[in-house]
Design a protein around this motif. Structure first.
Motif, PDB file in Angstrom:
ATOM      1  N   SER A  69       0.835  -1.198   0.000  1.00 25.90           N
ATOM      2  CA  SER A  69       0.000   0.000   0.000  1.00 25.90           C
ATOM      3  C   SER A  69       0.877   1.258   0.000  1.00 25.90           C
ATOM      4  CB  SER A  69      -0.911  -0.029   1.229  1.00 25.90           C
ATOM      5  OG  SER A  69      -1.556   1.197   1.377  1.00 25.90           O
ATOM      6  N   SER A  77       2.548   1.642  -3.357  1.00 21.24           N
ATOM      7  CA  SER A  77       1.589   2.136  -4.342  1.00 21.24           C
ATOM      8  C   SER A  77       1.312   3.630  -4.150  1.00 21.24           C
ATOM      9  CB  SER A  77       0.306   1.313  -4.196  1.00 21.24           C
ATOM     10  OG  SER A  77      -0.763   1.958  -4.794  1.00 21.24           O
ATOM     11  N   GLY A 121       4.436   0.094 -13.143  1.00 19.15           N
ATOM     12  CA  GLY A 121       3.894   0.300 -11.797  1.00 19.15           C
ATOM     13  C   GLY A 121       2.584   1.068 -11.840  1.00 19.15           C
ATOM     14  N   TYR A 127      -1.394  -0.080 -10.972  1.00 19.49           N
ATOM     15  CA  TYR A 127      -2.284   0.707 -10.119  1.00 19.49           C
ATOM     16  C   TYR A 127      -3.635   0.941 -10.812  1.00 19.49           C
ATOM     17  CZ  TYR A 127      -4.201   4.809  -7.753  1.00 19.49           C
ATOM     18  OH  TYR A 127      -5.031   5.683  -7.119  1.00 19.49           O
TER      19      TYR A 127
END
Lengths: 193, 429
Positions: free
Chosen positions: B18, B21, B353, B357
């Protein structure tokens, strides 16, 4: 550049990576196999240190290992079996076309952007405390300065990560206040001395 | 493993994921621009030479040529406090003479041939170092992104407990999410030495001024200039009484005779044409990562000693190695190409990445189309605008117009993309 050692280092890097790759494919390779492969990579770096100089050679060796590893990954990608559920997730997904355009984006970003500078402040004080401690221990000014120059961003990154990971308030507070308070005390002690 | 540990591990991984991210979403846009410009900056010597066009080929500079170049440089700017002569090397067969505000290519005889004119290289370096912001502030901001990149690596490792078990997994033919996750993780792991060293060296360079402020207050009565003295050496006291040009020729011949294993890359003269002038010959040590050892001389060309970058304190050697490590300038073109490949990998890591997401958000029914569009605008807009600015320099444009076009164009493209999403949302019943 000593070409013999460079070729030897490249060969050992390939053997080490091949060993790791085969261990990965076999799903349960014996421990000696994996350790042997890592040993090959270490020998490769030693060869490169002889080939290109202790610090520069090690850096060149690391580059060679990384490039070869990328080659192994490309090979894995190209040889991966077909038949997977292409776009499987897309079928499950439920894009929220009508709802939020921005979602919870600002809230998430806001906390991260706030935690970053706070962690920066905590690491700044901690790094300066470390500098004071190293000076008190009699380190050469060049060494203590360069140590601090590196420690500051490392601490910043680590503290920011810990703060963002921490669920408990006590961990959160100790990350931000623990080391900086000790460091502030050290700085005060050094200034008084 | 205890029950508590078994329970806490997935939770820790989830939290780390988390955090990873959240940080990624917060910094990716600017980080992408810094990494894109940094990847191109690896080839700045080649780009700048291409931009300059034809320059005189110089393979060596004699003592007479050095003195001629020094005099010519000071004639171009008599009040300059510094004079630099960029020595030719095998990789760079040309030479320049530089003062505080002028920079000119020179002939093998040391005479000025053409002014340095590399507007796009300057634009690119300014973007990578400062994001075109005021220098001290911009460097601090860029350094902060270096710190965040390092933090992303730390949180990424924490979020990935099977980092070695999955070392080669790349399921290209699986779902888009799995493909992007594998791309992101494999490239991150196997190029980690590169992005750890680059993020830390970049952050260290950018934050050095901030660290020096505090160290100066603690140890040097607020004199920030004195902080780096133990690392890079100190200059002798200024004596502005006029004097003839320092004997750069004598100094250079001593370096080539007594330190033959080195390659002189710069002659730097502090306070030229004064009694207190102070000469440094910077020479590369071919088997080291250090930028250069500094061989110090007085105006008469008498050897005063070295700074210690090659054999002094470990801190001096580490500090002097930072530049070459950051820009991959320690093994000629092959290492530059490798750094270029790693830079492109980092761009893929960032974009993969962000794709992960967006896919996850969509799967949860919490899609963020505006952000996704804005992100895509940056990913495609930044390289296209860099290419446009390069073409603009070919027809005579220079900074600050290039900055306006790049940032203005990027902002406009992002806004257009966001507005397109909003229009779709409004028109959807």
């Amino acid at each position: 550049m000593n070409l013999t050692f460079a070729i030897l280092g490249t060969g050992m890097a390939f053997i080490g990576l091949l060993g790791l790759y085969l261990a990965w494919r076999s799903h349960g390779a014996p421990r000696w196999h994996i350790l042997g492969a890592w040993g090959g990579l270490i020998v490769s770096l030693i060869c490169w240190a002889f080939a290109g100089g202790i610090d520069r050679g090690l850096a060149l060796g690391a580059i060679v290992i990384c490039l070869l590893a990328l080659g192994f990954i490309a090979f894995t990608a190209l040889s991966s079996e077909k038949g997977g559920r292409r776009g499987g997730l897309r079928r499950r997904s439920m894009p929220d076309r009508k709802g939020t355009v921005w979602g919870r984006f600002p809230q998430k970003i806001g906390f991260t952007l706030l935690a970053g500078p706070i962690a920066g402040l905590a690491s700044y004080i901690t790094a300066m405390g470390l500098h004071q401690a190293l000076s008190m221990l009699g380190w050469h000014p060049a060494n203590s300065l360069v140590m601090v120059l590196f420690i500051f961003p490392i601490l910043w990154g680590v503290i920011a990560t810990l703060v963002l990971i921490s669920k408990r308030r006590s961990t959160f507070v100790s990350c931000l206040l623990g080391a900086p308070l000790v460091s502030a005390a050290l700085i005060a002690l050094g200034s008084a001395g | 493993m205890t029950d508590l540990a078994i329970q806490s591990k997935p939770s820790r991984v989830k939290q780390a994921l988390s955090a990873h991210s959240a940080m990624g979403v917060a910094i990716s846009a600017v980080l992408y621009i810094i990494c894109l410009s940094g990847t191109l900056s690896v080839f700045k010597d080649e780009i700048s030479l291409f931009e300059q066009g034809r320059v005189p080929v110089v393979t060596a500079l004699s003592g007479d040529a050095l003195m001629t170049a020094a005099d010519a440089g000071m004639q171009a700017e008599p009040d300059s406090a510094h004079l630099f002569i960029h020595m030719p090397t095998a990789a760079k067969p040309y030479a320049l003479v530089q003062t505080d505000n002028t920079e000119n290519f020179i002939t093998p005889e040391g005479e000025i041939s053409a002014a340095r004119h590399q507007p796009w290289s300057d634009f690119l370096i300014d973007l990578h170092y400062y994001l075109h912001l005021p220098k001290s502030f911009g460097m601090l901001i860029v350094a902060m992104f270096g710190v965040f990149l390092f933090a992303m690596s730390v949180s990424g490792v924490l979020a990935h407990p099977k980092i070695f078990k999955d070392a080669f997994a790349f399921r290209r033919t699986k779902s888009e999410q799995i493909k992007q996750v594998d791309l992101h993780n494999r490239l991150s792991v196997w190029t980690m030495p590169f992005h750890l060293s680059n993020s830390l060296t970049g952050a260290m360079i950018g934050l050095a001024t901030l660290s020096a402020l505090a160290v100066a207050t603690m140890d040097y009565d607020g004199d920030t200039g004195a902080v780096f003295g133990p690392v890079f050496g100190t200059e002798p006291p200024v004596n502005e009484a006029p004097a003839s040009m320092a004997r750069i020729d004598l100094a250079m011949s001593q370096v080539t005779e007594n330190f033959g294993h080195t390659r002189p890359v710069y002659a730097i003269l502090h306070d030229p044409n004064t009694q207190g002038q102070y000469l440094q010959i910077m020479a590369e040590h071919p088997r080291r990562l250090i930028y250069a050892e500094k061989y110090n001389f007085n105006g008469a060309g008498e050897f005063l000693g070295t700074v210690g970058s090659s054999d002094g304190e470990i801190g001096q050697q580490v500090a002097d190695s930072v530049y070459k490590i950051h820009f991959g300038a320690f093994g000629g073109l092959p290492v530059k190409i490798a750094f270029g490949v790693f830079g492109v990998c980092l761009l893929f890591i960032i974009t993969a990445g962000m794709k992960i997401y967006f896919i996850k958000q969509a799967a949860k029914g919490k899609a963020v189309p505006a952000i996704q569009r804005a992100w895509q605008a940056i990913v495609w807009g930044a390289p296209v605008l860099l290419a446009i600015t390069f073409l603009m320099t070919r027809v005579g444009f220079a900074m600050p117009m290039l900055q306006w076009v790049f940032w203005g164009g990027l902002a406009l493209y992002v806004c257009v993309q966001i507005l397109r999403v909003k229009r779709v949302n409004i028109s959807t019943p």
